[in-house]
Design an enzyme around this catalytic site. Structure first.
Site, PDB file in Angstrom:
ATOM      1  N   VAL A 186       0.837  -1.209   0.000  1.00  0.00           N
ATOM      2  CA  VAL A 186       0.000   0.000   0.000  1.00  0.00           C
ATOM      3  C   VAL A 186       0.869   1.256   0.000  1.00  0.00           C
ATOM      4  O   VAL A 186       0.359   2.366   0.096  1.00  0.00           O
ATOM      5  CB  VAL A 186      -0.944   0.018   1.235  1.00  0.00           C
ATOM      6  CG1 VAL A 186      -1.882  -1.176   1.223  1.00  0.00           C
ATOM      7  CG2 VAL A 186      -0.173   0.069   2.555  1.00  0.00           C
ATOM      8  N   HIS A 241      -4.474  -4.464  -2.138  1.00  0.00           N
ATOM      9  CA  HIS A 241      -4.787  -4.025  -0.770  1.00  0.00           C
ATOM     10  C   HIS A 241      -4.921  -2.512  -0.651  1.00  0.00           C
ATOM     11  O   HIS A 241      -4.837  -1.981   0.452  1.00  0.00           O
ATOM     12  CB  HIS A 241      -3.725  -4.559   0.200  1.00  0.00           C
ATOM     13  CG  HIS A 241      -3.719  -6.058   0.275  1.00  0.00           C
ATOM     14  ND1 HIS A 241      -2.665  -6.803   0.752  1.00  0.00           N
ATOM     15  CD2 HIS A 241      -4.660  -6.976  -0.073  1.00  0.00           C
ATOM     16  CE1 HIS A 241      -2.954  -8.090   0.689  1.00  0.00           C
ATOM     17  NE2 HIS A 241      -4.154  -8.228   0.185  1.00  0.00           N
ATOM     18  N   CYS A 279     -14.472   7.748   0.628  1.00  0.00           N
ATOM     19  CA  CYS A 279     -15.665   8.124   1.393  1.00  0.00           C
ATOM     20  C   CYS A 279     -16.316   6.868   1.975  1.00  0.00           C
ATOM     21  O   CYS A 279     -16.498   5.877   1.260  1.00  0.00           O
ATOM     22  CB  CYS A 279     -16.649   8.860   0.481  1.00  0.00           C
ATOM     23  SG  CYS A 279     -18.196   9.241   1.325  1.00  0.00           S
ATOM     24  N   GLY A 310       9.238 -10.986  -3.128  1.00  0.00           N
ATOM     25  CA  GLY A 310       9.129 -10.400  -1.787  1.00  0.00           C
ATOM     26  C   GLY A 310       7.800 -10.597  -1.101  1.00  0.00           C
ATOM     27  O   GLY A 310       7.364  -9.729  -0.357  1.00  0.00           O
ATOM     28  N   ALA A 335      15.440  -8.511  -3.118  1.00  0.00           N
ATOM     29  CA  ALA A 335      14.852  -8.073  -4.390  1.00  0.00           C
ATOM     30  C   ALA A 335      15.727  -7.047  -5.109  1.00  0.00           C
ATOM     31  O   ALA A 335      15.961  -7.175  -6.315  1.00  0.00           O
ATOM     32  CB  ALA A 335      13.460  -7.495  -4.132  1.00  0.00           C
TER      33      ALA A 335
HETATM   34  P1  OAD Z   1       5.169 -10.552   4.543  1.00  0.00           P
HETATM   35  O1  OAD Z   1       5.708  -9.674   5.607  1.00  0.00           O
HETATM   36  O2  OAD Z   1       4.225 -11.630   4.893  1.00  0.00           O
HETATM   37  O3  OAD Z   1       6.366 -11.260   3.805  1.00  0.00           O
HETATM   38  C1  OAD Z   1       7.476 -10.548   3.369  1.00  0.00           C
HETATM   39  C2  OAD Z   1       8.296 -11.468   2.508  1.00  0.00           C
HETATM   40  O4  OAD Z   1       9.362 -10.699   1.969  1.00  0.00           O
HETATM   41  C3  OAD Z   1       8.926 -12.650   3.241  1.00  0.00           C
HETATM   42  O5  OAD Z   1       8.749 -13.830   2.465  1.00  0.00           O
HETATM   43  C4  OAD Z   1      10.409 -12.288   3.318  1.00  0.00           C
HETATM   44  O6  OAD Z   1      11.258 -13.439   3.262  1.00  0.00           O
HETATM   45  C5  OAD Z   1      10.552 -11.440   2.068  1.00  0.00           C
HETATM   46  N1  OAD Z   1      11.640 -10.468   2.118  1.00  0.00           N
HETATM   47  C6  OAD Z   1      12.190  -9.847   3.190  1.00  0.00           C
HETATM   48  N2  OAD Z   1      13.167  -9.000   2.801  1.00  0.00           N
HETATM   49  C7  OAD Z   1      13.222  -9.085   1.447  1.00  0.00           C
HETATM   50  C8  OAD Z   1      14.014  -8.453   0.447  1.00  0.00           C
HETATM   51  N3  OAD Z   1      14.938  -7.547   0.759  1.00  0.00           N
HETATM   52  N4  OAD Z   1      13.802  -8.786  -0.848  1.00  0.00           N
HETATM   53  C9  OAD Z   1      12.858  -9.708  -1.180  1.00  0.00           C
HETATM   54  N5  OAD Z   1      12.085 -10.331  -0.282  1.00  0.00           N
HETATM   55  C10 OAD Z   1      12.253 -10.022   1.013  1.00  0.00           C
HETATM   56  O7  OAD Z   1       4.550  -9.573   3.436  1.00  0.00           O
HETATM   57  P2  OAD Z   1       3.472  -9.886   2.318  1.00  0.00           P
HETATM   58  O8  OAD Z   1       3.712 -11.216   1.704  1.00  0.00           O
HETATM   59  O9  OAD Z   1       3.435  -8.696   1.438  1.00  0.00           O
HETATM   60  O10 OAD Z   1      -2.214  -7.553   4.011  1.00  0.00           O
HETATM   61  O11 OAD Z   1       2.140  -9.940   3.157  1.00  0.00           O
HETATM   62  C11 OAD Z   1       0.940 -10.094   2.492  1.00  0.00           C
HETATM   63  C12 OAD Z   1      -0.132  -9.372   3.236  1.00  0.00           C
HETATM   64  O12 OAD Z   1      -0.135  -9.790   4.603  1.00  0.00           O
HETATM   65  C13 OAD Z   1       0.054  -7.882   3.341  1.00  0.00           C
HETATM   66  O13 OAD Z   1      -0.304  -7.176   2.175  1.00  0.00           O
HETATM   67  C14 OAD Z   1      -0.844  -7.544   4.482  1.00  0.00           C
HETATM   68  C15 OAD Z   1      -0.598  -8.699   5.423  1.00  0.00           C
HETATM   69  O14 OAD Z   1      -1.716  -9.170   6.078  1.00  0.00           O
HETATM   70  C16 OAD Z   1      -3.009  -6.515   4.349  1.00  0.00           C
HETATM   71  O15 OAD Z   1      -2.628  -5.582   5.017  1.00  0.00           O
HETATM   72  C17 OAD Z   1      -4.407  -6.616   3.837  1.00  0.00           C
END
Ligand code: OAD
Length: 250
Positions: free
Chosen positions: A110, A126, A134, A193, A237
């Site tokens: 986001v 998201h 609104c 990521g 990444a």
């Molecule tokens: P996460 O915090 O679940 O996962 C982050 C991922 O990024 C992990 O697999 C890490 O190993 C990886 N990571 C960390 N550092 C990195 C780097 N430098 N380069 C590449 N990868 C790296 O985040 P999301 O998968 O985005 O939803 O989480 C999904 C959703 O969970 C979010 O959008 C949020 C949350 O609930 C809402 O807020 C609706």
């Protein structure tokens, strides 16, 4: 599945990348980690805001109960983001949209960093912290980086809320449907990521794979999708996607 720990682009991926007409990229919090945004599962989720846990202050329930407190929390988060810059991964992905005849970026983030790097038509599953919506008529308003955010709807006068998907809410209508369409027709799918724990976002690579796409994951750690991928590039990444630049693959 080929897992590549060293910093190189495997030939199988290079060939697919050079030939692909249709590419889909799914990103998660890890793509912004090197810009200084904490990931959810590495600290962000454990954050307390004025004693309230992250998943409560960021919930649909709190919008009903105490909208000013929700805004205070999102104002704080935007203030932290204001000074952060897109990194080499955001930049590489923004370049890819010029390279492929069909290119789709789907993000769970986001933070708006993809757009700041120049990505257009991003499918935001998201929402976006730089928009307000609104609570009654769903009109959307941009929040400026500097100056005040609008606090009531210019169309109907009702209160605004952050235009992000909060805990306990559905995805914005249309966003996931568009993403499925693109996933089912892409030839090459990058998963960058994301912990791939949150559905339905994590189902997009599964859909792509079922339709014959080549899957490449970029992540320092394995995820539940790693086994489905044709290639896993183990690393951060910005470092891994920086290789595409060094190899003239932007
Ligand atoms: P996460 O915090 O679940 O996962 C982050 C991922 O990024 C992990 O697999 C890490 O190993 C990886 N990571 C960390 N550092 C990195 C780097 N430098 N380069 C590449 N990868 C790296 O985040 P999301 O998968 O985005 O939803 O989480 C999904 C959703 O969970 C979010 O959008 C949020 C949350 O609930 C809402 O807020 C609706």
């Amino acid at each position: 599945m080929q897992s590549v720990p060293t910093l190189q682009i495997p030939n199988a991926l290079r060939q697919r990348f050079e030939a692909a007409q249709s590419v889909l990229v799914l990103t998660g919090a890890g793509v912004s980690a090197e810009s200084g945004v904490p990931t959810f599962r590495d600290g962000g989720k454990a954050t307390l805001w004025k004693g309230l846990p992250f998943d409560l202050i960021s919930s649909a329930q709190m919008v009903q109960r105490d909208l000013p407190a929700v805004w205070e929390w999102f104002d704080f988060r935007r203030a932290l983001l204001r000074d952060l810059q897109p990194n080499a991964a955001h930049n590489a992905i923004a370049h890819w949209q010029e390279r492929f005849p069909q290119f789709t970026l789907v993000t769970q983030n986001v933070d708006g960093l993809h757009q700041r790097a120049g990505s257009r038509e991003v499918i935001e599953l998201h929402g976006n912290i730089w928009r307000a919506r609104c609570i009654s008529c769903n009109a959307i308003f941009a929040i400026p980086e500097e100056g005040n955010r609008p606090d009531e709807c210019l169309a109907c006068g009702d209160p605004l809320r952050p235009d992000v998907v909060l805990f306990g809410e559905m995805l914005p209508s249309g966003a996931f449907e568009s993403a499925i369409l693109r996933a089912s027709t892409c030839e090459l799918c990058f998963i960058i990521g994301t912990s791939a724990l949150v559905y339905p976002a994590a189902s997009l690579p599964e859909i792509a794979k079922a339709q014959g796409a080549f899957l490449c994951e970029v992540n320092p750690e394995r995820t539940p999708l790693s086994g489905l991928c044709d290639i896993v590039l183990t690393g951060k990444a910005a470092e891994v996607l920086g290789l595409f630049d060094e190899n003239s693959l932007l």
